[in-house]
Scaffold this motif. Structure first.
Motif, PDB file in Angstrom:
ATOM      1  N   GLU A  51      77.671   9.383  41.834  1.00 25.44           N
ATOM      2  CA  GLU A  51      78.428   8.464  42.682  1.00 25.44           C
ATOM      3  C   GLU A  51      77.588   8.028  43.871  1.00 25.44           C
ATOM      4  OE1 GLU A  51      82.722   8.184  45.020  1.00 25.44           O
ATOM      5  OE2 GLU A  51      81.880  10.138  44.528  1.00 25.44           O
ATOM      6  N   PHE A  52      77.735   6.749  44.214  1.00 23.11           N
ATOM      7  CA  PHE A  52      77.111   6.195  45.421  1.00 23.11           C
ATOM      8  C   PHE A  52      78.196   5.581  46.286  1.00 23.11           C
ATOM      9  CE2 PHE A  52      75.555   2.426  47.670  1.00 23.11           C
ATOM     10  CZ  PHE A  52      74.606   3.009  48.508  1.00 23.11           C
ATOM     11  N   LYS A  53      78.118   5.870  47.591  1.00 12.44           N
ATOM     12  CA  LYS A  53      79.078   5.321  48.543  1.00 12.44           C
ATOM     13  C   LYS A  53      78.327   4.851  49.786  1.00 12.44           C
ATOM     14  CE  LYS A  53      80.538   9.419  48.146  1.00 12.44           C
ATOM     15  NZ  LYS A  53      81.154  10.741  48.336  1.00 12.44           N
ATOM     16  N   SER A  54      78.796   3.780  50.361  1.00 15.76           N
ATOM     17  CA  SER A  54      78.188   3.317  51.607  1.00 15.76           C
ATOM     18  C   SER A  54      79.274   2.726  52.495  1.00 15.76           C
ATOM     19  CB  SER A  54      77.108   2.258  51.333  1.00 15.76           C
ATOM     20  OG  SER A  54      77.696   1.041  50.921  1.00 15.76           O
ATOM     21  N   GLU A  55      79.074   2.855  53.790  1.00 11.98           N
ATOM     22  CA  GLU A  55      79.966   2.204  54.740  1.00 11.98           C
ATOM     23  C   GLU A  55      79.241   2.033  56.065  1.00 11.98           C
ATOM     24  OE1 GLU A  55      83.417   4.687  55.025  1.00 11.98           O
ATOM     25  OE2 GLU A  55      82.424   6.229  56.222  1.00 11.98           O
ATOM     26  N   ARG A  56      79.634   1.004  56.781  1.00 11.64           N
ATOM     27  CA  ARG A  56      79.092   0.741  58.119  1.00 11.64           C
ATOM     28  C   ARG A  56      80.237   0.841  59.104  1.00 11.64           C
ATOM     29  NH1 ARG A  56      75.861  -4.235  61.063  1.00 11.64           N
ATOM     30  NH2 ARG A  56      74.149  -2.900  61.752  1.00 11.64           N
ATOM     31  N   LEU A  82      79.822   2.934  74.308  1.00 10.42           N
ATOM     32  CA  LEU A  82      80.041   1.493  74.404  1.00 10.42           C
ATOM     33  C   LEU A  82      79.955   0.853  73.029  1.00 10.42           C
ATOM     34  CD1 LEU A  82      80.624  -0.441  76.723  1.00 10.42           C
ATOM     35  CD2 LEU A  82      78.173  -0.938  76.838  1.00 10.42           C
ATOM     36  N   ALA A  83      79.076   1.350  72.218  1.00  8.35           N
ATOM     37  CA  ALA A  83      78.968   0.943  70.814  1.00  8.35           C
ATOM     38  C   ALA A  83      78.096   1.962  70.102  1.00  8.35           C
ATOM     39  CB  ALA A  83      78.376  -0.446  70.682  1.00  8.35           C
ATOM     40  N   THR A  84      78.575   2.473  69.008  1.00  7.58           N
ATOM     41  CA  THR A  84      77.788   3.344  68.143  1.00  7.58           C
ATOM     42  C   THR A  84      77.954   2.841  66.719  1.00  7.58           C
ATOM     43  OG1 THR A  84      78.128   5.258  69.606  1.00  7.58           O
ATOM     44  CG2 THR A  84      77.374   5.692  67.363  1.00  7.58           C
ATOM     45  N   VAL A  85      76.901   2.279  66.176  1.00  2.00           N
ATOM     46  CA  VAL A  85      76.944   1.692  64.840  1.00  2.00           C
ATOM     47  C   VAL A  85      76.207   2.626  63.886  1.00  2.00           C
ATOM     48  CG1 VAL A  85      76.363  -0.302  63.417  1.00  2.00           C
ATOM     49  CG2 VAL A  85      77.030  -0.618  65.813  1.00  2.00           C
ATOM     50  N   GLN A  86      76.897   3.000  62.816  1.00  6.58           N
ATOM     51  CA  GLN A  86      76.307   3.937  61.861  1.00  6.58           C
ATOM     52  C   GLN A  86      76.375   3.356  60.453  1.00  6.58           C
ATOM     53  OE1 GLN A  86      78.697   7.450  63.008  1.00  6.58           O
ATOM     54  NE2 GLN A  86      76.790   8.356  63.724  1.00  6.58           N
ATOM     55  N   ASP A  87      75.222   3.278  59.809  1.00 12.15           N
ATOM     56  CA  ASP A  87      75.120   2.905  58.412  1.00 12.15           C
ATOM     57  C   ASP A  87      74.950   4.184  57.607  1.00 12.15           C
ATOM     58  OD1 ASP A  87      74.855  -0.217  58.298  1.00 12.15           O
ATOM     59  OD2 ASP A  87      73.613   0.416  59.988  1.00 12.15           O
ATOM     60  N   PHE A  88      75.887   4.436  56.720  1.00 13.92           N
ATOM     61  CA  PHE A  88      75.974   5.729  56.054  1.00 13.92           C
ATOM     62  C   PHE A  88      75.953   5.520  54.544  1.00 13.92           C
ATOM     63  CE2 PHE A  88      78.626   9.907  55.829  1.00 13.92           C
ATOM     64  CZ  PHE A  88      77.456  10.630  55.625  1.00 13.92           C
ATOM     65  N   ASP A  89      74.946   6.050  53.885  1.00 12.04           N
ATOM     66  CA  ASP A  89      74.834   6.002  52.428  1.00 12.04           C
ATOM     67  C   ASP A  89      74.889   7.430  51.891  1.00 12.04           C
ATOM     68  OD1 ASP A  89      74.482   3.302  52.653  1.00 12.04           O
ATOM     69  OD2 ASP A  89      72.312   3.350  52.318  1.00 12.04           O
ATOM     70  N   ILE A  90      75.651   7.628  50.818  1.00 13.97           N
ATOM     71  CA  ILE A  90      75.821   8.949  50.227  1.00 13.97           C
ATOM     72  C   ILE A  90      75.601   8.858  48.723  1.00 13.97           C
ATOM     73  CG2 ILE A  90      77.344  10.948  49.972  1.00 13.97           C
ATOM     74  CD1 ILE A  90      79.046   9.764  52.255  1.00 13.97           C
ATOM     75  N   ASP A  91      74.707   9.691  48.236  1.00 13.73           N
ATOM     76  CA  ASP A  91      74.550   9.875  46.796  1.00 13.73           C
ATOM     77  C   ASP A  91      75.105  11.249  46.443  1.00 13.73           C
ATOM     78  OD1 ASP A  91      73.078   7.575  45.563  1.00 13.73           O
ATOM     79  OD2 ASP A  91      71.651   8.058  47.155  1.00 13.73           O
ATOM     80  N   GLY A  92      75.984  11.276  45.466  1.00 13.34           N
ATOM     81  CA  GLY A  92      76.588  12.542  45.070  1.00 13.34           C
ATOM     82  C   GLY A  92      76.419  12.791  43.584  1.00 13.34           C
TER      83      GLY A  92
END
Length: 864
Positions: A399-404, A459-469
């Motif tokens: 499985e691959f998942k990503s979110e910003r 004030l702003a924290t932007v996170q690009d998160f990719d997960i391989d399971g």
């Protein structure tokens, strides 16, 4: 009577055990109906539900239609210990076990399967019941047979398969709130050994929550289609395939706000001021913002969440499934199930804030979130040694998942004395230098005080998160029929879960923010540029916080309203392993003992089983990726299943005691930079004890009554946390014991009562039906502050108990295979909560989401 017999089957399967009865014409109008056998696959083989030592509720497709169940969440009205919320995030809980947050990093605690294909993400689990042949709800951990190990249970949906004979229908309905629904299915045999079936569903309804902005939230707009095929390749081989396409374009529910704790950090606990505050001695903007959306301040079904809310729930989904079922011999069968799922959540979506119309706290999903999974399950089952049934196999998932994700807050303010305490925990803070600077600036302002503006919150924290399971599991289970009446089942599963995460974090460049604001308005004088701290050479009455935030908004008009600093990259790979055994014994009481009694059949069983849910990594503010350990569950269960009174009464009872270790809980904590972070932690140990009852009774050939009841006692044995205020103000970890708190989201008690009656007339068959469901009060607290405030006033963290009444009248015409139904759901127009959260320590608010009001309509169904 012959015509009445024709209608018996669709009538009776409308109840929880998906049963049927038959009465022959020769027996007469007063004949006693008889419960027929219900076949389930809870142990990966077909067997009678009354001889299956598992707590399972089964409903057929006809049952779902007769109850008016159009979507998964409606199952919780009639299945004991099942709680499903579809509010700002989908949540499925069984016996108090479920997943509260919607983020990609969380695996669901309750697994959902469509034709054997595991649906790995909660936002894809709440299916519409389109062309479903049956649904089974398995309660308790699924630690051996089912594809993905979990701690809560499983919902197993089976589609109606194509066949030799055309079996088609069209169903349409209209209702209030401009609801329009059409559903149809068509069987198209291609040849003597190849069949196809096409079904589709379109459902639209206007939102019933009217926001002050003009939006209509809690709307429905879903379109889905399924193409199935069945190929009888040979006498022993059958190949089934399906393709599911779904499209959602609707609005999430909006919610109301209630202040629960005046001493919460963001209310008065930190002594901070928010945009709109013009009097430091009486800051009110934060409280006023919440109260502007308080339920009592709005009209019925009215909210006020402001223009910044993005309530769109837009999602596209594709699922493909292929099942090879091969009969190796008379005693052995091989099955292979291949599944693929691709889903895209179309963002931006606002997932959380403090509950009012102003943009104080923002949590946004940005960009499109991608989900892709591929599963393979191989099962070998059969009979060995003439008295041992077995099932063994392998399960693999990639499985691959990503979110910003963007967490944002405005520039906030403080008086000088509060400012010193606010930053006391920050590294590199020179209290003497700042004190001297503040004293010099104070002399420049009449009145002797200096308004201070700072980026004290992210004030702003932007996170690009990719997960391989990756999941690999091997399982085996065998049932030894020791005698004709006694069987022993034993099994086990070894699971290995690997999570590989890649996180890119970019935070607001506070030095650049200071430069932009002070450059645009010289009244702002830098104090601590690296912390975004500025003195305003003016008065609070001029609302310097709104001025400063407007400068940033004009410079950065998009979703990320601040300049971002350099990216910080974190990667981490972890592997979690667990073996989950099970053992059960069942005894079928012999007919020789039951003869002459009011019992027709009885089974007593005992089960010991274990469940496991993988750990994971999650972003934890500026600290990067942290690890949350796996959940573990041990279940001990006793049950009895009885048919009685000439098979007109069915009673099933289950009692259980479960030990739950490392439960995944959402809490609020701080990272090493003293920044508040919503994250996860493991509760040490908890215990769940309860009992469930399901009753079906046919008092006559024309009437049926069903009753369900569940009672659960949830308690923490060990749950240690840290005092949030001590962490935020002093960076000091002060442990607190939270083991006296209630479990969140799940009610202690659920019950349902249904009654249906057949009225045979010269104009056709009329079937009135009434269903009543009950949920006890539900705790919705997130932190210790919510619990403390609830002890003073339950309205600060509890949803009230409620009853819902649904009613239907179905008219089956004698000709043309046509039926017409009128229905009303929530007939009494009850107002009840279906979710949201109370956070007493940090934001000090209780945001609450209303369930559906009274809905009604008419539907028609034509079969071909």
């Amino acid at each position: 009577m012959d015509r009445l017999k024709h209608y018996c089957l669709p009538f009776v399967v409308a109840f929880p055990f998906s049963y049927a009865f038959s009465v022959s014409a020769q027996e007469g109008a007063n004949a006693q109906p008889r419960l027929e056998e219900v076949v389930v696959t809870a142990r990966k083989r077909e067997e009678s539900i009354q001889e299956t030592p598992v707590a399972v509720t089964a409903l057929s497709g006809e049952s779902l239609r007769d109850r008016g169940i159009l979507a998964v969440e409606e199952l919780s009205k009639s299945v004991p210990s099942l709680q499903i919320n579809n509010s700002t995030s989908p949540q499925i809980f069984i016996r108090g076990i479920g997943q509260r947050a919607p983020f990609a990093r969380f695996d669901p605690s309750v697994s959902v399967y469509l034709d054997g294909i595991f649906i790995p993400r909660p936002d894809g689990q709440l299916l519409d019941t389109i062309d479903v042949s049956s649904v089974q709800v398995l309660r308790g951990p699924q630690g051996t047979l089912f594809g993905k190990n979990n701690t809560g249970g499983a919902l197993v949906f089976t589609l109606k398969k194509p066949g030799e004979d055309a079996d088609s229908y069209v169903e349409a309905s209209v209702g209030n709130y401009n609801e329009q629904r059409i559903q149809a299915a068509f069987d198209v045999p291609v040849s003597d050994d190849f069949y196809t079936r096409f079904s589709f569903n379109s459902r639209r309804r206007d939102g019933f929550l009217k926001d002050a902005t003009g939006r209509e939230n809690q709307s429905i707009d879903r379109l889905s289609a399924i193409l199935q095929s069945r190929w009888i390749a040979s006498e022993g081989l059958t190949v089934d395939g399906f393709a599911f396409v779904g499209k959602i374009r609707e609005n999430f529910p909006s919610y109301h706000c209630r202040i629960t704790n005046e001493d919460a950090l963001f209310v008065n606990g930190l002594g901070i001021l928010w945009p709109g505050d013009t009097d430091p001695n009486n800051p009110s903007a934060y409280v006023d913002n919440c109260n502007a959306n308080r339920r009592s301040a709005q009209g019925d079904l009215r909210t006020n969440q402001g223009d910044s809310q993005r309530q769109q729930k837009d999602q596209d989904e594709l699922m493909l499934g292929l099942t090879f079922d091969y009969q190796l011999s008379d005693s052995h069968n091989l099955k292979a199930i291949i599944g693929y799922r691709d889903a895209t959540k179309i963002n931006p979506q606002t997932t959380a804030d403090e509950g009012g119309p102003a943009e104080f706290l923002r949590a946004d999903l940005l960009g499109d979130s991608e989900q892709e999974s591929l599963t393979l399950e191989v099962q070998l089952s059969g009979l060995i040694f003439e008295d041992v049934d077995y099932t063994a196999g392998l399960f693999v998932q990639n499985e691959f998942k990503s979110e910003r994700f963007n967490t944002a807050n405005p520039l906030i303010g403080s008086e000088p004395v509060n400012f010193l305490g606010l930053f006391a925990g920050q590294q590199g803070f020179d209290a003497g230098a700042v004190t001297d600077l503040l004293n010099s600036l104070t002399g420049l302002v009449p009145g002797g005080t200096v308004p201070l503006v700072a980026g004290a919150l992210p004030l702003a924290t932007v996170q690009d998160f990719d997960i391989d399971g990756e999941t690999i599991a091997a399982f085996a289970q065998a049932t030894w029929h020791v005698t004709r009446d006694w069987e022993v089942t034993f099994g086990g599963r070894y699971t290995q879960e690997t999570r590989d995460s890649y996180l890119v974090t970019r935070s607001a460049d506070l030095a650049e923010v200071t430069s932009i604001v002070s450059g645009a308005d010289p009244r702002f004088v830098p104090v601590l540029p690296d912390m975004g701290a500025m003195a305003f050479l003016g008065r609070w009455s001029q609302d310097p916080l709104t001025i400063a935030n407007n400068i940033l908004r004009e410079r950065f008009p998009g979703d990320i309203r601040a300049p971002l600093g350099a990216p910080k990259v974190d990667t981490r790979e972890d592997t979690f392993r667990q073996f989950t055994p099970m053992l059960s014994s069942a005894y079928l009481v012999p007919d020789t003992i039951l003869d002459g009694t009011w019992l027709n059949s009885a089974m007593i069983y005992g089960t010991w089983s274990n469940g496991f849910k993988s750990g994971f990594q999650e972003p934890f503010g500026l600290d990067g990726l942290s690890v949350v350990e796996p959940e573990e569950l041990e279940n001990r269960e006793l049950g009895i299943k009885i048919d009685a009174l000439e098979q007109s009464l069915r009673v099933n009872i289950a009692a259980y005691s479960m030990t739950f270790k490392n439960m995944h809980l959402i809490t609020v904590n701080v990272d090493s930079n003293n920044t508040l972070v919503v994250g996860s932690q493991n509760a040490g140990e908890s215990v769940i004890e309860g009992a469930e009852l399901e009753v079906v009774w046919f008092p006559s050939a024309d009437a049926v009554l069903n009753f369900t009841y569940s009672s659960n006692d949830y308690r923490f044995e060990e749950f240690m946390d840290n005092d949030l205020k001590s962490l935020a103000l002093r960076g000091e970890r002060v442990p607190i014991d939270r083991s006296d708190e209630d479990f969140a989201v799940s009610p202690d008690t659920t019950a349902s009562l249904g009654f249906q009656y057949l009225i045979d007339t010269r104009y056709g068959l009329f079937t009135p039906r009434v269903d009543i469901s009950y949920k006890s009060e539900i705790y919705l607290g997130l932190d210790r502050g919510a619990w403390e405030s609830a002890k003073e006033n339950k309205a600060n963290a509890y949803a009230d108990a409620y009853f819902l009444v649904d009613a239907r009248v179905k008219w089956d015409l004698d000709r043309d295979d046509l039926s017409v139904s009128i229905y009303a759901k929530n007939l009494l127009d009850e107002r009840y909560d279906i979710g949201a959260v109370s956070a007493g320590d940090s934001i000090g608010t209780f945001t609450r989401v209303l369930g559906d009001p009274r809905t009604y309509g008419i539907e028609m169904r034509k079969t071909f």
